[in-house]
Design a protein around this motif. Structure first.
Motif, PDB file in Angstrom:
ATOM      1  N   VAL A   1      10.099  -6.759  -5.294  1.00  0.00           N
ATOM      2  CA  VAL A   1       9.548  -6.724  -3.941  1.00  0.00           C
ATOM      3  C   VAL A   1       9.893  -5.399  -3.268  1.00  0.00           C
ATOM      4  N   SER A   2      11.131  -4.938  -3.432  1.00  0.00           N
ATOM      5  CA  SER A   2      11.558  -3.681  -2.819  1.00  0.00           C
ATOM      6  C   SER A   2      10.777  -2.497  -3.388  1.00  0.00           C
ATOM      7  N   LEU A   3      10.554  -2.490  -4.695  1.00  0.00           N
ATOM      8  CA  LEU A   3       9.767  -1.417  -5.323  1.00  0.00           C
ATOM      9  C   LEU A   3       8.344  -1.410  -4.778  1.00  0.00           C
ATOM     10  N   THR A   4       7.757  -2.586  -4.640  1.00  0.00           N
ATOM     11  CA  THR A   4       6.383  -2.678  -4.127  1.00  0.00           C
ATOM     12  C   THR A   4       6.292  -2.126  -2.716  1.00  0.00           C
ATOM     13  N   GLU A   5       7.240  -2.476  -1.866  1.00  0.00           N
ATOM     14  CA  GLU A   5       7.242  -1.978  -0.491  1.00  0.00           C
ATOM     15  C   GLU A   5       7.443  -0.470  -0.451  1.00  0.00           C
ATOM     16  N   ALA A   6       8.260   0.059  -1.340  1.00  0.00           N
ATOM     17  CA  ALA A   6       8.533   1.500  -1.357  1.00  0.00           C
ATOM     18  C   ALA A   6       7.327   2.305  -1.830  1.00  0.00           C
ATOM     19  N   HIS A   7       6.494   1.732  -2.696  1.00  0.00           N
ATOM     20  CA  HIS A   7       5.374   2.464  -3.286  1.00  0.00           C
ATOM     21  C   HIS A   7       4.052   2.253  -2.560  1.00  0.00           C
ATOM     22  N   SER A   8       3.896   1.156  -1.841  1.00  0.00           N
ATOM     23  CA  SER A   8       2.602   0.839  -1.226  1.00  0.00           C
ATOM     24  C   SER A   8       2.230   1.861  -0.160  1.00  0.00           C
ATOM     25  N   LEU A   9       0.925   2.076  -0.008  1.00  0.00           N
ATOM     26  CA  LEU A   9       0.438   2.945   1.056  1.00  0.00           C
ATOM     27  C   LEU A   9       0.822   2.352   2.416  1.00  0.00           C
ATOM     28  N   THR A  10       1.298   3.192   3.293  1.00  0.00           N
ATOM     29  CA  THR A  10       1.663   2.750   4.633  1.00  0.00           C
ATOM     30  C   THR A  10       0.408   2.684   5.516  1.00  0.00           C
ATOM     31  N   GLU A  11       0.543   2.020   6.650  1.00  0.00           N
ATOM     32  CA  GLU A  11      -0.554   1.966   7.619  1.00  0.00           C
ATOM     33  C   GLU A  11      -0.971   3.377   8.020  1.00  0.00           C
ATOM     34  N   GLU A  12      -0.008   4.244   8.249  1.00  0.00           N
ATOM     35  CA  GLU A  12      -0.304   5.614   8.675  1.00  0.00           C
ATOM     36  C   GLU A  12      -1.021   6.396   7.576  1.00  0.00           C
ATOM     37  N   ASN A  13      -0.588   6.209   6.332  1.00  0.00           N
ATOM     38  CA  ASN A  13      -1.207   6.944   5.236  1.00  0.00           C
ATOM     39  C   ASN A  13      -2.649   6.503   5.022  1.00  0.00           C
ATOM     40  N   ILE A  14      -2.910   5.215   5.193  1.00  0.00           N
ATOM     41  CA  ILE A  14      -4.283   4.715   5.057  1.00  0.00           C
ATOM     42  C   ILE A  14      -5.162   5.300   6.164  1.00  0.00           C
TER      43      ILE A  14
ATOM     44  N   SER B   1      -7.923   3.539  -5.449  1.00  0.00           N
ATOM     45  CA  SER B   1      -6.573   3.154  -5.028  1.00  0.00           C
ATOM     46  C   SER B   1      -6.341   3.302  -3.533  1.00  0.00           C
ATOM     47  N   SER B   2      -7.114   4.152  -2.873  1.00  0.00           N
ATOM     48  CA  SER B   2      -6.907   4.353  -1.441  1.00  0.00           C
ATOM     49  C   SER B   2      -7.241   3.108  -0.629  1.00  0.00           C
ATOM     50  N   VAL B   3      -8.092   2.224  -1.183  1.00  0.00           N
ATOM     51  CA  VAL B   3      -8.535   1.066  -0.402  1.00  0.00           C
ATOM     52  C   VAL B   3      -8.391  -0.267  -1.135  1.00  0.00           C
ATOM     53  N   ASN B   4      -8.117  -0.274  -2.438  1.00  0.00           N
ATOM     54  CA  ASN B   4      -8.081  -1.561  -3.149  1.00  0.00           C
ATOM     55  C   ASN B   4      -6.738  -2.266  -3.063  1.00  0.00           C
ATOM     56  N   GLY B   5      -5.754  -1.643  -2.399  1.00  0.00           N
ATOM     57  CA  GLY B   5      -4.455  -2.276  -2.227  1.00  0.00           C
ATOM     58  C   GLY B   5      -3.445  -1.924  -3.295  1.00  0.00           C
ATOM     59  N   PHE B   6      -3.844  -1.164  -4.313  1.00  0.00           N
ATOM     60  CA  PHE B   6      -2.936  -0.805  -5.394  1.00  0.00           C
ATOM     61  C   PHE B   6      -2.550   0.676  -5.346  1.00  0.00           C
ATOM     62  N   GLY B   7      -2.852   1.350  -4.250  1.00  0.00           N
ATOM     63  CA  GLY B   7      -2.553   2.770  -4.147  1.00  0.00           C
ATOM     64  C   GLY B   7      -1.072   3.029  -3.906  1.00  0.00           C
ATOM     65  N   LYS B   8      -0.563   4.027  -4.580  1.00  0.00           N
ATOM     66  CA  LYS B   8       0.822   4.456  -4.416  1.00  0.00           C
ATOM     67  C   LYS B   8       0.863   5.646  -3.469  1.00  0.00           C
ATOM     68  N   LEU B   9       1.889   5.720  -2.643  1.00  0.00           N
ATOM     69  CA  LEU B   9       2.049   6.866  -1.751  1.00  0.00           C
ATOM     70  C   LEU B   9       1.974   8.163  -2.557  1.00  0.00           C
ATOM     71  N   GLY B  10       1.079   9.048  -2.145  1.00  0.00           N
ATOM     72  CA  GLY B  10       0.903  10.311  -2.849  1.00  0.00           C
ATOM     73  C   GLY B  10      -0.229  10.304  -3.852  1.00  0.00           C
ATOM     74  N   CYS B  11      -0.926   9.167  -4.027  1.00  0.00           N
ATOM     75  CA  CYS B  11      -2.025   9.124  -4.999  1.00  0.00           C
ATOM     76  C   CYS B  11      -3.206   9.952  -4.508  1.00  0.00           C
ATOM     77  N   ASP B  12      -4.076  10.318  -5.431  1.00  0.00           N
ATOM     78  CA  ASP B  12      -5.261  11.109  -5.102  1.00  0.00           C
ATOM     79  C   ASP B  12      -6.182  10.334  -4.169  1.00  0.00           C
ATOM     80  N   LEU B  13      -7.023  11.074  -3.473  1.00  0.00           N
ATOM     81  CA  LEU B  13      -8.016  10.473  -2.587  1.00  0.00           C
ATOM     82  C   LEU B  13      -9.383  10.566  -3.262  1.00  0.00           C
ATOM     83  N   ASP B  14      -9.881   9.426  -3.723  1.00  0.00           N
ATOM     84  CA  ASP B  14     -11.215   9.354  -4.333  1.00  0.00           C
ATOM     85  C   ASP B  14     -12.224   9.014  -3.246  1.00  0.00           C
TER      86      ASP B  14
END
Length: 578
Positions: free
Chosen positions: A139-152, A180-193
């Motif tokens: 759970v902690s890893l998921t929270e650390a990697h998920s796109l934040t509200e601000e990043n979205i 990844s930017s919108v499907n919920g599986f994007g990691k912070l720092g991922c490319d913008l498609d």
């Protein structure tokens, strides 16, 4: 009408909300120690500010969202054209601005900046070490990697800024993020498609009667094919971004790819961007993964953990090559969850059966129909814990018959491979395609070996931190370097052993030699106690042909050799030897 207020939103509803927010926003370059309150007070002269946050890229930037577009218009009206005497500027006005008022500087402290990159692996491991159990670590890893509200919000704003440039040529076009930017599986720092949608051009006038009354129509340049049109449009957009787009650098035209695209870096946001057009199948794949991720929170947690594990061990890479991609890994997780009892996720065919007439979708002859109505999708209760799922994921793929079977999430079951190749994962919509066609035998072998060792570690009380340790990565790599010798040399060595060992059946000599190689490689390069992983009854059950002669009356030594064959046969190099 009573609606579910706490349930997940449909993707098209969520995207429309995000685009509307982006159109009321501006991106402002600030001085490093901008005074937050003075900055907001200045902006409030032009309208009410809904949200403002700072981040760092190539400098300090602020994303500012006004309550309506009038606030943006007022701010732009007050903006001045830069006066630079020693160089020329391109006279393009956009919502990318810069604050030049020195009075906004705070000499005491800098504004709090929102993170735009994921934690480095060592920092992540340290954070996970404070968790009390494996499930908390996941759970902690998921929270650390998920796109934040601000990043979205920033991602949608960048699309909106680029849309302003493209609309100069195509007034009714739309640039939207996907993947990844919108499907919920994007990691912070991922490319913008991004997807350039031109279908809206002229759509509002499609109801003009062309049979009963005079009418006029636009004269447009004609081309030989839709692909040629896509290439031409993207070429124009690429030239515009390179010559006119503020902050767009390193623009590359990759127009002869299977899906033509424009690649560039957007310095103000720090995003690496890929812009495509006429790529609607990818848009449907995005929505499909979004639906899967919203159905159960364990889906995203497992995907993030497996992706992080894969990246830590070099199974995936940001450089194109023979590695397994994040998309392929995500499909493998989905497939695994479809195979649980009871299933945690539905098959794509089941979602297709739930779709109504309005959801029918055919793209380039491919049936992309499925239901995204969460009220219709009902699954039986499955209460398996995340730590159990992670351990079983590794065990599932450590014994999967990759040499014979393919992965198919449409049906939720493995099928015989339609073509040769180490790994076959059927494209969910373009079913004749293999999304993992690039993966070679060596990379698949590494994946299977790491799955075996990771499953064994977790079954013996191991933690997620142990699976991600850099020392573990180094050990696996060094072991593989020693293990990878030319096939001819391995065969030569095995044949030599057959000639010298005449005190038993040749078949057992060969098995013993292979088993010894497997044990020695595990003890020399392994990281979980220096011995090979256990081989369960499930391994033998799934590979009966790999363990001939295994019966209750066999000797313990023969059982040992048969078990070793059940695992070794999964390895591509052993197939070469046999």
């Amino acid at each position: 009408m009573d609606t579910k207020k706490t349930g997940p939103k449909a993707l098209h509803v969520l995207q429309a909300q995000r685009r509307e927010e982006a159109e009321r926003s501006v991106l402002i370059s600030c001085l490093p120690r901008t005074h937050h309150n003075k900055f907001l007070k200045y902006l409030s002269r032009h309208g009410d500010v809904n949200k403002c946050f700072f981040y760092e890229s190539f400098g300090t930037y602020a994303v500012v969202e006004f309550s309506d577009r009038d606030g943006v218009g007022s701010l732009l009206e007050s903006a001045a054209v830069p006066s630079i005497s020693h160089e020329s500027v391109v006279p393009l006005r956009s919502r990318l601005l810069a604050v030049r008022n020195i009075s906004t500087v705070d000499t005491q402290s800098a504004p709090q900046c929102q993170p735009q990159k994921a934690l480095p692996i060592n920092d992540l491991i340290q954070q996970l070490s404070s968790c009390t159990n494996l499930e908390q670590q996941i759970v902690s890893l998921t929270e650390a990697h998920s796109l934040t509200e601000e990043n979205i919000r920033l991602r949608f704003l960048v699309c909106s800024l680029l849309n302003d440039v493209a609309s100069a040529f195509f007034p009714d076009c739309s640039i939207r993020p996907f993947g990844s930017s919108v499907n919920g599986f994007g990691k912070l720092g991922c490319d913008l498609d991004m997807f350039l949608d031109l279908d809206a051009i002229g759509a509002g006038k499609s109801n003009v009667s062309r049979s009963t009354a005079p009418y006029v129509e636009y004269q447009m340049k004609r081309s030989s094919s839709e692909r040629a049109v896509t290439q031409g449009v993207l070429s124009v957009i690429a030239e515009s971004l390179e010559q006119l787009g503020p902050g767009c650098v390193g623009v590359q035209k990759i127009l002869n790819a299977r899906c033509p695209l424009v690649r560039f870096a957007h310095q103000p946001s720090g995003f690496q961007c890929d812009l495509t057009a006429n790529n609607r199948v990818a848009m449907r794949s995005t929505e499909m993964l979004y639906v899967f991720g919203e159905l159960d929170p364990r889906v995203r947690a497992l995907v993030f953990t497996v992706r992080c594990w894969a990246r830590a061990h070099g199974i995936t890479s940001s450089i194109p090559g023979a590695w397994i991609t994040n998309f392929s890994l995500t499909i493998m997780v989905v497939f695994f969850l479809q195979r649980r009892s009871p299933p945690i996720l539905p098959t794509l065919d089941q979602l297709k059966e739930l779709a109504g007439p309005s959801q029918k979708c055919i793209i380039d002859g491919n049936d992309c129909t499925f239901s995204s109505d969460f009220d219709k999708i009902q699954m039986k209760s499955n209460s398996e814990s995340l730590d159990r799922l992670l351990s079983d994921f590794f065990e599932f793929y450590s014994t999967f018959l990759f040499n014979k079977m393919s992965i198919n999430i449409r049906k939720g079951k493995e099928e015989h491979k339609p073509e040769l190749g180490p790994l076959h994962i059927q494209n969910p919509f373009e079913t004749s395609l293999n999304v993992s066609k690039n993966v070679n035998a060596t990379q698949l072998e590494r994946f299977v070996t790491l799955c075996q060792e990771s499953a064994w570690s977790l079954q013996n009380g191991g933690t997620l931190t142990a699976l991600l340790l850099p020392s573990h990565v180094a050990a696996i790599k060094s072991r593989k370097k020693r293990k990878r010798e030319p096939a001819s040399e391995r065969i030569k060595g095995l044949l030599e052993s057959l000639r010298t060992k005449n005190n038993g059946p040749k078949k057992c000599c060969l098995d013993a030699e292979v088993s010894e190689q497997f044990r020695s490689s595990s003890s020399s390069g392994g990281c979980f106690g220096g011995s090979s992983p256990p081989h369960t009854a499930e391994t033998r059950a799934q590979s009966p042909e790999s363990a001939p002669g295994l019966h209750p009356g066999a000797s313990a030594d023969h059982h040992h050799h048969a078990r070793m064959r059940a695992v070794v046969i999964l390895q591509p190099w052993s197939l070469q030897c046999r």
